[in-house]
Scaffold this active site. Structure first.
Site, PDB file in Angstrom:
ATOM      1  CG  ASP A  18      -2.004   1.024   1.186  1.00  0.00           C
ATOM      2  OD1 ASP A  18      -2.163   1.659   0.127  1.00  0.00           O
ATOM      3  OD2 ASP A  18      -2.697   1.199   2.201  1.00  0.00           O
ATOM      4  CG  ASP A 116      -3.030   3.897  -3.786  1.00  0.00           C
ATOM      5  OD1 ASP A 116      -3.943   3.085  -3.989  1.00  0.00           O
ATOM      6  OD2 ASP A 116      -3.120   4.821  -2.960  1.00  0.00           O
ATOM      7  CD  GLU A 117      -5.509  -1.086  -1.721  1.00  0.00           C
ATOM      8  OE1 GLU A 117      -5.231  -1.943  -0.859  1.00  0.00           O
ATOM      9  OE2 GLU A 117      -6.495  -0.332  -1.650  1.00  0.00           O
TER      10      GLU A 117
END
Length: 367
Positions: A18, A116-117
């Site tokens: 993350d 983003d993860e």
């Protein structure tokens, strides 16, 4: 008594990566003058008459109580010295793809959950590294060396616990939860922190005096199924660290939307926003029914001359909450240039979808 077998696969090595306050971090990397300043990704309310909403913010801004989906006006009131940046989402997507290429150096079993993860299954990996912790450290190192960005990592034997672990030590943290440690880790965790347990479910669990994983562990399977249906089946297992959902590298990106065409053009802003709210409600209900959550909200407006505008906002966290979708939809509309033409069509879409963790299973699925 109704009981189902508890099958727990503890042989896998799962990493959840993350990125830390991703959008804000990219802006701070690209503009060193922002270092140590509170940074908010969202329209500056001083330039929009108080309109706008926070997409995300850095950790400095979070110290003031600023968070995703908060109105820009309230964010400014809490943190008047913040730097507001409208955001360059195409640039963020480019950086997100660069991060994904780093993941691919280690394994092809990568399940992106958003820009983003991602989850990575490194049980077997391209470098033949037996330690998932070592792989996680190498990924953190590579992202920093190549992109000058930090991320937090969670390492465990399933996606559910790896996700919880990645949020445990932010920013730039690494948390490992071994199979023999999972039960104690979950016991101490507030039920509101359980990934996939939404706001309404938290309230219902609190009504049952369930506030932590330890409290949840005391409740029988039949009671949870009776109260929550299929979700209760899943909760019973999550409390015991059981979640065998595989990492899905080819997961299909879908969207959930609602749009309406109006025979009688809409001119009044109150009427337009009332229709936006109806669309937002339909989207939220569909997302909840499909057990999906999404991070990107898009609105579409078509005018009497058939010109069409679409605008989107990416949030910090995935949602299926009606109030959030409605508020963001109104905020996006407020950011559009004024147009005196009547509105012919309005649409609201939730995209960047992922399965709601802890999705409910039909009892028939267990036969």
């Amino acid at each position: 008594m109704l009981e189902f077998p508890l099958i727990n696969d503890t042989s896998r090595k799962i990493i959840h990566i993350d990125m830390d306050a991703f959008f804000a971090q990219v802006e701070m990397r690209d503009d060193p003058s922002l270092k140590d300043k509170p940074v908010i990704i969202g329209n500056d309310p001083r330039k929009t008459g108080g309109r706008g909403v926070v997409s995300t913010c850095n950790y400095e801004a979070k110290k003031y109580g600023v968070h995703s989906a908060m109105s820009s006006k309230e964010a400014y009131e809490r943190c008047p010295n913040a730097v507001f940046i409208s955001g360059n989402y195409s640039h963020y997507r480019e950086v997100g793809m660069q991060i994904r290429e780093i993941f691919k150096c280690y394994t092809d079993l990568v399940e992106p959950m958003s820009i983003d993860e991602a989850y990575l299954d490194v049980t077997t990996n391209k470098l033949g590294i037996k330690s998932a912790v070592k792989v996680a450290k190498l990924i953190q190192y590579d992202i920093w060396q190549e992109l000058h960005l930090t991320c937090s990592a969670g390492v465990s034997y399933n996606k559910f616990i790896a996700k919880l672990a990645s949020d445990f030590q932010k920013p730039a943290g690494l948390t490992v939860v071994l199979p023999e440690e999972a039960q104690e880790f979950l016991k101490k965790l507030p039920i509101a922190k359980f990934h996939g347990v939404g706001k309404k479910s938290v309230e219902r669990l609190h009504d049952m005096d369930i506030y932590t994983g330890a409290d949840l562990l005391k409740i029988s399977e039949i009671t949870l199924i009776d109260r929550f249906g299929r979700f209760g089946f899943d909760l019973f297992r999550k409390a015991r660290g059981i979640s065998n959902s595989p990492v899905k590298p080819n997961r299909v990106r879908k969207s959930i939307g609602s749009e309406r065409t109006y025979g009688k053009l809409l001119y009044n802003e109150d009427d337009i926003k009332a229709e936006l709210t109806k669309n937002a409600k339909r989207v939220a209900e569909s997302a909840q029914k499909a057990k999906k959550v999404g991070r990107i909200i898009v609105i579409k407006v078509r005018y009497s001359d058939f010109s069409t505008l679409t605008k989107r906002m990416t949030l910090d966290k995935s949602t299926q909450d009606f109030d959030t979708i409605d508020r963001i939809s109104h905020s996006i509309f407020d950011q559009l240039e004024e147009n005196s033409s009547g509105v012919r069509l309005l649409g609201v879409t939730l995209t960047g979808l992922e399965d709601q963790e802890g999705r409910q299973l039909d009892l028939d699925d267990l036969a």
